[in-house]
Design an enzyme around this catalytic site. Structure first.
Site, PDB file in Angstrom:
ATOM      1  N   ASP A  45      -4.766   3.947  18.472  1.00  0.00           N
ATOM      2  CA  ASP A  45      -5.806   4.062  19.502  1.00  0.00           C
ATOM      3  C   ASP A  45      -5.184   4.493  20.831  1.00  0.00           C
ATOM      4  O   ASP A  45      -5.730   5.317  21.558  1.00  0.00           O
ATOM      5  CB  ASP A  45      -6.532   2.718  19.654  1.00  0.00           C
ATOM      6  CG  ASP A  45      -7.048   2.223  18.311  1.00  0.00           C
ATOM      7  OD1 ASP A  45      -7.869   2.928  17.705  1.00  0.00           O
ATOM      8  OD2 ASP A  45      -6.596   1.160  17.850  1.00  0.00           O
ATOM      9  N   GLY A  76       0.829  -1.214   0.000  1.00  0.00           N
ATOM     10  CA  GLY A  76       0.000   0.000   0.000  1.00  0.00           C
ATOM     11  C   GLY A  76       0.852   1.249   0.000  1.00  0.00           C
ATOM     12  O   GLY A  76       0.467   2.290   0.536  1.00  0.00           O
ATOM     13  N   HIS A 136      -9.016  -3.548  17.026  1.00  0.00           N
ATOM     14  CA  HIS A 136      -8.938  -2.181  16.482  1.00  0.00           C
ATOM     15  C   HIS A 136     -10.268  -1.896  15.789  1.00  0.00           C
ATOM     16  O   HIS A 136     -10.408  -2.032  14.577  1.00  0.00           O
ATOM     17  CB  HIS A 136      -7.790  -2.045  15.486  1.00  0.00           C
ATOM     18  CG  HIS A 136      -7.854  -0.746  14.740  1.00  0.00           C
ATOM     19  ND1 HIS A 136      -7.664   0.472  15.348  1.00  0.00           N
ATOM     20  CD2 HIS A 136      -8.143  -0.458  13.442  1.00  0.00           C
ATOM     21  CE1 HIS A 136      -7.825   1.438  14.460  1.00  0.00           C
ATOM     22  NE2 HIS A 136      -8.128   0.902  13.302  1.00  0.00           N
ATOM     23  N   ALA A 169       1.667   3.491  -2.128  1.00  0.00           N
ATOM     24  CA  ALA A 169       1.266   4.752  -2.771  1.00  0.00           C
ATOM     25  C   ALA A 169       0.028   5.339  -2.092  1.00  0.00           C
ATOM     26  O   ALA A 169      -0.500   6.352  -2.536  1.00  0.00           O
ATOM     27  CB  ALA A 169       0.986   4.523  -4.255  1.00  0.00           C
ATOM     28  N   GLY A 170      -0.447   4.703  -1.011  1.00  0.00           N
ATOM     29  CA  GLY A 170      -1.659   5.171  -0.330  1.00  0.00           C
ATOM     30  C   GLY A 170      -1.383   6.331   0.617  1.00  0.00           C
ATOM     31  O   GLY A 170      -0.244   6.805   0.742  1.00  0.00           O
TER      32      GLY A 170
HETATM   33  P1  NAX Z   1      -5.416   4.210   0.844  1.00  0.00           P
HETATM   34  O1  NAX Z   1      -6.631   3.718   0.123  1.00  0.00           O
HETATM   35  O2  NAX Z   1      -5.039   5.642   0.722  1.00  0.00           O
HETATM   36  O3  NAX Z   1      -4.154   3.347   0.379  1.00  0.00           O
HETATM   37  C1  NAX Z   1      -4.164   1.960   0.334  1.00  0.00           C
HETATM   38  C2  NAX Z   1      -3.187   1.545  -0.751  1.00  0.00           C
HETATM   39  O4  NAX Z   1      -3.050   0.128  -0.692  1.00  0.00           O
HETATM   40  C3  NAX Z   1      -3.665   1.894  -2.163  1.00  0.00           C
HETATM   41  O5  NAX Z   1      -2.649   2.643  -2.821  1.00  0.00           O
HETATM   42  C4  NAX Z   1      -3.887   0.527  -2.820  1.00  0.00           C
HETATM   43  O6  NAX Z   1      -3.555   0.543  -4.190  1.00  0.00           O
HETATM   44  C5  NAX Z   1      -2.945  -0.348  -2.020  1.00  0.00           C
HETATM   45  N1  NAX Z   1      -3.303  -1.780  -1.985  1.00  0.00           N
HETATM   46  C6  NAX Z   1      -4.527  -2.327  -1.887  1.00  0.00           C
HETATM   47  N2  NAX Z   1      -4.443  -3.665  -1.911  1.00  0.00           N
HETATM   48  C7  NAX Z   1      -3.134  -3.971  -2.007  1.00  0.00           C
HETATM   49  C8  NAX Z   1      -2.420  -5.198  -2.091  1.00  0.00           C
HETATM   50  N3  NAX Z   1      -3.060  -6.364  -2.079  1.00  0.00           N
HETATM   51  N4  NAX Z   1      -1.068  -5.147  -2.168  1.00  0.00           N
HETATM   52  C9  NAX Z   1      -0.420  -3.956  -2.201  1.00  0.00           C
HETATM   53  N5  NAX Z   1      -1.061  -2.759  -2.140  1.00  0.00           N
HETATM   54  C10 NAX Z   1      -2.388  -2.778  -2.046  1.00  0.00           C
HETATM   55  O7  NAX Z   1      -5.618   3.782   2.361  1.00  0.00           O
HETATM   56  P2  NAX Z   1      -4.838   4.309   3.666  1.00  0.00           P
HETATM   57  O8  NAX Z   1      -5.527   5.517   4.175  1.00  0.00           O
HETATM   58  O9  NAX Z   1      -3.384   4.376   3.383  1.00  0.00           O
HETATM   59  O10 NAX Z   1      -5.189   3.123   4.697  1.00  0.00           O
HETATM   60  C11 NAX Z   1      -4.682   1.825   4.509  1.00  0.00           C
HETATM   61  C12 NAX Z   1      -5.352   0.827   5.455  1.00  0.00           C
HETATM   62  O11 NAX Z   1      -5.099   1.176   6.802  1.00  0.00           O
HETATM   63  C13 NAX Z   1      -6.871   0.770   5.330  1.00  0.00           C
HETATM   64  O12 NAX Z   1      -7.271  -0.601   5.349  1.00  0.00           O
HETATM   65  C14 NAX Z   1      -7.356   1.452   6.588  1.00  0.00           C
HETATM   66  O13 NAX Z   1      -8.630   1.009   6.977  1.00  0.00           O
HETATM   67  C15 NAX Z   1      -6.286   1.038   7.563  1.00  0.00           C
HETATM   68  N6  NAX Z   1      -6.147   1.814   8.802  1.00  0.00           N
HETATM   69  C16 NAX Z   1      -5.807   1.142   9.934  1.00  0.00           C
HETATM   70  C17 NAX Z   1      -5.529   1.781  11.114  1.00  0.00           C
HETATM   71  C18 NAX Z   1      -5.114   1.033  12.340  1.00  0.00           C
HETATM   72  O14 NAX Z   1      -4.926   1.681  13.370  1.00  0.00           O
HETATM   73  N7  NAX Z   1      -4.952  -0.289  12.317  1.00  0.00           N
HETATM   74  C19 NAX Z   1      -5.676   3.254  11.239  1.00  0.00           C
HETATM   75  C20 NAX Z   1      -5.620   3.958   9.934  1.00  0.00           C
HETATM   76  C21 NAX Z   1      -6.315   3.260   8.783  1.00  0.00           C
HETATM   77  O15 NAX Z   1      -7.688   3.514   8.873  1.00  0.00           O
END
Ligand code: NAX
Length: 368
Positions: free
Chosen positions: A159, A11, A187, A13-14
């Site tokens: 958290d 992820g 979480h 680039a996210g």
């Molecule tokens: P974004 O949608 O901005 O970025 C996610 C990136 O992951 C995208 O660029 C996508 O192309 C890439 N991706 C998706 N599937 C993939 C795979 N199989 N292999 C490699 N790359 C892949 O999301 P972002 O805001 O960066 O959040 C990422 C994740 O963190 C989400 O699932 C979100 O729910 C989770 N979070 C978890 C938190 C925690 O405390 N555990 C807090 C923050 C966040 O909400």
């Protein structure tokens, strides 16, 4: 100067990674004397965006950034990784039920678990961030039979940081002077932010706040903070998540402050009556690259009820994806103390961190 370590990040680039990568390259996570190799992983359609991020990293000319490699598959991306940050996940789409979300992510994290098992360094430390983080970590770990379940963790540090920040605002204390805030469980909004052991300047935090504010305002505010941020900003937490990932990995690798607890989602060994084998957030302390669950905390009925509720949610999540979990790895999750890498139960080091100069931790074999 040390040898560089390899950090694989999905992820990349996210939104979270766009904040995180620059902190890692600046030495905030692994230390100011630790060069890093970033193995950045994305889905094929995001590779061009990833190339742009790599250019920006290069343009910062960080002295600690040894190499950047870009990958559109995890098998290559996890190769020899010492650390794996699993951030990418499928978000919930329109009309998608929670069950669908769990199942679609189960596929992604099964593949990632297998790839870690086959390609990563044998001592890889894994942090799962992508939601549902606890269950995704369980799936990845169960698909990696040659790695110890204790190598897989999930992020609940955000958290914990939220719980500390909100308490600091309420009491006027500096967050630095607040210690031993605990997050138990999932979480998700069932998590339990527990202040019963927290201190402010070494004194009980509960003396500074009212029970009513704690139960009716504080706990729901911490539990629902992620959703409140999405409502206000239109996007989910990214800089604060990047900070929490940095804190989680730094403490795991370099150790926690003396006397402090931090919360990490880790495989349960049955401590505090929680079902063995699920990934549950516990208070831990870290030293020498290992973590230990803090034992012996007194648990009130108020706390017990909330700890059980969040445990139940994790058991329900596991039930949804149970049919996708390899059966032959179940035992290693339930018999953790005999799954130590040495193959033996060990006596913990004594660090004089407990009350009256005695170690709190020397009488347990729960080193993970
Ligand atoms: P974004 O949608 O901005 O970025 C996610 C990136 O992951 C995208 O660029 C996508 O192309 C890439 N991706 C998706 N599937 C993939 C795979 N199989 N292999 C490699 N790359 C892949 O999301 P972002 O805001 O960066 O959040 C990422 C994740 O963190 C989400 O699932 C979100 O729910 C989770 N979070 C978890 C938190 C925690 O405390 N555990 C807090 C923050 C966040 O909400």
């Amino acid at each position: 100067m040390r040898r560089p370590v390899r950090i694989a990040i999905t992820g990349s680039a996210g939104s979270i990674a766009s904040n995180l990568l620059f902190k890692i390259a600046a030495g905030e996570m692994m230390g100011k004397d630790q060069p890093v190799i970033l193995q950045l992983i994305e889905v094929p359609q995001a590779m061009e965006a990833l190339r742009g991020i790599a250019m920006e990293l290069e343009d910062c000319a960080y002295p600690l950034l040894h190499t950047i490699t870009l990958h559109d598959n995890v098998e290559e991306g996890f190769s020899n990784a010492h650390y794996a940050l699993l951030i990418g996940a499928r978000p919930r789409g329109p009309g998608m039920e929670r069950r669908d979300l769990l199942e679609v992510n189960a596929e992604i994290f099964s593949r990632q678990g297998k790839a870690l098992n086959e390609h990563a360094n044998r001592d890889v430390k894994v942090l799962v961030v992508g939601n549902p983080a606890n269950t995704n970590a369980l799936i990845a770990s169960r698909n990696a039979p040659d790695l110890s379940p204790s190598q897989f963790t999930c992020l609940t540090r955000l958290d914990q940081n939220r719980a500390r920040g909100i308490l600091a605002t309420q009491t006027g204390a500096n967050p630095r002077d607040i210690a031993r805030v605990i997050i138990w469980g999932n979480h998700s909004p069932t998590q339990y932010p527990d202040l019963s052991h927290a201190t402010i300047h070494g004194h009980p935090a509960m003396d500074e706040i009212s029970q009513d504010w704690y139960a009716d305002e504080y706990i729901p505010q911490v539990q629902n903070r992620g959703g409140d941020i999405i409502k206000a900003r239109g996007v989910s937490s990214a800089p604060s998540a990047a900070q929490a990932i940095t804190d989680h990995m730094r403490d795991w690798c370099l150790g926690t402050e003396p006397g402090e607890f931090v919360s990490m989602g880790i495989v349960s060994d049955g401590s505090y009556g929680i079902e063995k084998g699920i990934i549950y957030s516990y208070p831990v302390r870290c030293n020498y690259g290992r973590y230990q669950i803090i034992q012996g905390l007194e648990i009130s009925d108020f706390s017990r009820e909330r700890m059980k509720k969040t445990e139940q949610e994790l058991l329900d999540e596991m039930a949804v994806i149970e049919h996708l979990l390899p059966k032959d790895t179940a035992d290693s999750h339930k018999n953790l103390s005999i799954r130590l890498r040495s193959g033996q139960t060990v006596t913990l080091y004594s660090d004089n961190a407990g009350p009256d100069g005695k170690s709190l931790y020397s009488e347990t074999d729960r080193v993970l």
